[in-house]
Design a protein around this motif. Structure first.
Motif, PDB file in Angstrom:
ATOM      1  N   ASP A 103       0.855  -1.363   0.404  1.00  0.00           N
ATOM      2  CA  ASP A 103       0.208  -0.545  -0.364  1.00  0.00           C
ATOM      3  C   ASP A 103       0.910   1.512   0.116  1.00  0.00           C
ATOM      4  O   ASP A 103       2.069   1.262   0.116  1.00  0.00           O
ATOM      5  CB  ASP A 103      -0.873   0.073   1.369  1.00  0.00           C
ATOM      6  N   ALA A 104      -0.107   2.559   0.226  1.00  0.00           N
ATOM      7  CA  ALA A 104       1.279   3.839  -0.852  1.00  0.00           C
ATOM      8  C   ALA A 104       1.950   4.199   0.690  1.00  0.00           C
ATOM      9  O   ALA A 104       2.873   4.138   0.331  1.00  0.00           O
ATOM     10  CB  ALA A 104       0.433   4.238  -0.966  1.00  0.00           C
ATOM     11  N   VAL A 111      10.596   3.380   0.738  1.00  0.00           N
ATOM     12  CA  VAL A 111      11.084   4.738  -0.294  1.00  0.00           C
ATOM     13  C   VAL A 111      11.950   5.454   1.289  1.00  0.00           C
ATOM     14  O   VAL A 111      13.184   6.158   0.721  1.00  0.00           O
ATOM     15  CB  VAL A 111      10.121   5.605  -0.775  1.00  0.00           C
ATOM     16  N   ASP A 112      11.617   5.710   2.342  1.00  0.00           N
ATOM     17  CA  ASP A 112      12.215   6.704   3.439  1.00  0.00           C
ATOM     18  C   ASP A 112      13.440   5.486   3.642  1.00  0.00           C
ATOM     19  O   ASP A 112      14.342   6.856   4.202  1.00  0.00           O
ATOM     20  CB  ASP A 112      10.929   7.537   4.644  1.00  0.00           C
ATOM     21  N   GLN A 163       6.954   4.685 -12.022  1.00  0.00           N
ATOM     22  CA  GLN A 163       5.937   4.297 -11.365  1.00  0.00           C
ATOM     23  C   GLN A 163       6.785   3.851 -10.075  1.00  0.00           C
ATOM     24  O   GLN A 163       5.870   4.046  -9.169  1.00  0.00           O
ATOM     25  CB  GLN A 163       5.962   2.886 -11.428  1.00  0.00           C
ATOM     26  N   VAL A 164       8.101   3.533  -9.574  1.00  0.00           N
ATOM     27  CA  VAL A 164       8.194   4.150  -8.068  1.00  0.00           C
ATOM     28  C   VAL A 164       8.150   5.696  -7.598  1.00  0.00           C
ATOM     29  O   VAL A 164       7.638   5.301  -6.969  1.00  0.00           O
ATOM     30  CB  VAL A 164       9.606   3.488  -8.046  1.00  0.00           C
ATOM     31  N   GLU A 165       8.795   5.946  -8.751  1.00  0.00           N
ATOM     32  CA  GLU A 165       8.201   7.725  -7.770  1.00  0.00           C
ATOM     33  C   GLU A 165       6.841   8.199  -8.151  1.00  0.00           C
ATOM     34  O   GLU A 165       6.347   8.872  -7.197  1.00  0.00           O
ATOM     35  CB  GLU A 165       8.810   8.833  -9.032  1.00  0.00           C
ATOM     36  N   ARG A 166       5.320   7.650  -8.998  1.00  0.00           N
ATOM     37  CA  ARG A 166       4.502   7.865  -8.912  1.00  0.00           C
ATOM     38  C   ARG A 166       4.276   7.241  -7.489  1.00  0.00           C
ATOM     39  O   ARG A 166       2.791   7.963  -6.543  1.00  0.00           O
ATOM     40  CB  ARG A 166       3.608   6.690  -9.445  1.00  0.00           C
ATOM     41  N   ALA A 168       5.614   6.432  -4.554  1.00  0.00           N
ATOM     42  CA  ALA A 168       5.514   7.353  -3.357  1.00  0.00           C
ATOM     43  C   ALA A 168       4.774   8.986  -3.370  1.00  0.00           C
ATOM     44  O   ALA A 168       4.435   9.109  -2.262  1.00  0.00           O
ATOM     45  CB  ALA A 168       7.127   7.641  -3.422  1.00  0.00           C
ATOM     46  N   VAL A 169       4.379   9.374  -4.473  1.00  0.00           N
ATOM     47  CA  VAL A 169       3.961  10.866  -4.588  1.00  0.00           C
ATOM     48  C   VAL A 169       2.577  10.297  -3.881  1.00  0.00           C
ATOM     49  O   VAL A 169       1.552  10.884  -3.269  1.00  0.00           O
ATOM     50  CB  VAL A 169       3.966  11.523  -6.469  1.00  0.00           C
ATOM     51  N   ASP A 170       2.007   8.617  -4.090  1.00  0.00           N
ATOM     52  CA  ASP A 170       0.453   8.800  -4.259  1.00  0.00           C
ATOM     53  C   ASP A 170       0.662   8.511  -2.770  1.00  0.00           C
ATOM     54  O   ASP A 170       0.162   8.857  -1.945  1.00  0.00           O
ATOM     55  CB  ASP A 170       0.111   7.370  -4.567  1.00  0.00           C
ATOM     56  N   GLY A 171       2.072   7.922  -2.253  1.00  0.00           N
ATOM     57  CA  GLY A 171       1.656   7.940  -0.497  1.00  0.00           C
ATOM     58  C   GLY A 171       1.814   9.127   0.303  1.00  0.00           C
ATOM     59  O   GLY A 171       1.328   9.209   1.259  1.00  0.00           O
ATOM     60  N   LEU A 172       2.101   9.542  -0.377  1.00  0.00           N
ATOM     61  CA  LEU A 172       2.805  11.179   0.638  1.00  0.00           C
ATOM     62  C   LEU A 172       0.990  11.825   0.550  1.00  0.00           C
ATOM     63  O   LEU A 172       0.792  12.694   0.952  1.00  0.00           O
ATOM     64  CB  LEU A 172       3.583  12.209  -0.243  1.00  0.00           C
ATOM     65  N   LEU A 173       0.738  12.192  -1.263  1.00  0.00           N
ATOM     66  CA  LEU A 173      -1.108  12.510  -1.557  1.00  0.00           C
ATOM     67  C   LEU A 173      -1.851  11.766  -0.387  1.00  0.00           C
ATOM     68  O   LEU A 173      -2.461  12.483   0.256  1.00  0.00           O
ATOM     69  CB  LEU A 173      -1.116  12.483  -2.680  1.00  0.00           C
TER      70      LEU A 173
END
Length: 193
Positions: A103-104, A111-112, A163-166, A168-173
């Motif tokens: 999950d995001a 990632v962190d 996809q990795v970057e996307r 991670a951004v989804d997780g932040l959002l």
């Protein structure tokens, strides 16, 4: 003192003359000098990347880097270091890519963790290769500082796997959305990324 030896006796209190003669032949490096030093440094780089204790003292490693730079091997050393870091970062990003099913928010935590590891590892490597960073890198405009080189490599590998970057951004959002809904979220995680 006798005069038979060809030396006149010195008056008391006069300094002696020191004569420095040049070497008869220039000292030569061992044939495998560069390979031996690189093997020692490569082992240390692998230990840092694998979070193991470095078997050689940091002073010896720093001296090895200094010796290579002083014998005009800095360019090769920088390229080899860059290749080692590039291979490690490629493995790290591939590992993140294999976790896309998470999950995001959990993915964001991974990632962190990878980001923190990358920063701490590049700092240790920079300490070992400080002489290279302070001499060769500063005098050569076409190369980046060691820490910036690590950032640039990470950026290029992430750009190759959008996809990795996307994700991670989804997780932040997702975290921002949860916070707006009144949930308590890990703000430090959001700030670190």
């Amino acid at each position: 003192m006798s005069l038979a030896s060809g030396h006149k006796p010195k008056a008391p209190g006069q300094p002696k003359k020191l004569v420095i003669k040049p070497l008869k032949s220039k000292p030569a490096l061992p044939e495998n000098f560069e390979e031996l030093k690189w093997a020692q440094l490569q082992e240390a780089i692998h230990a840092v990347h694998c979070k193991r204790k470095v078997s050689t003292s940091l002073e010896e490693l720093y001296t090895a880097v200094q010796d290579l730079c002083m014998h005009k091997m800095a360019d090769t050393l920088y390229k080899r270091l860059q290749a080692e870091c590039d291979a490690h970062i490629a493995r790290q990003v591939a590992a993140l890519h294999s976790m896309l099913a998470l999950d995001a928010v959990t993915f964001l935590e991974r990632v962190d963790a990878a980001w923190r590891d990358q920063c701490s590892q590049m700092l240790i490597i920079r300490h070992i290769f400080l002489y290279l960073d302070r001499t060769f890198v500063i005098s050569t405009t076409s190369v980046r500082s060691l820490f910036d080189m690590g950032l640039q490599l990470l950026s290029s590998h992430l750009a190759a796997k959008p996809q990795v970057e996307r994700h991670a951004v989804d997780g932040l959002l997702t975290l921002v959305e949860r916070e707006r809904m009144g949930e308590v979220v890990d703000r430090q995680l959001m700030q670190s990324l």
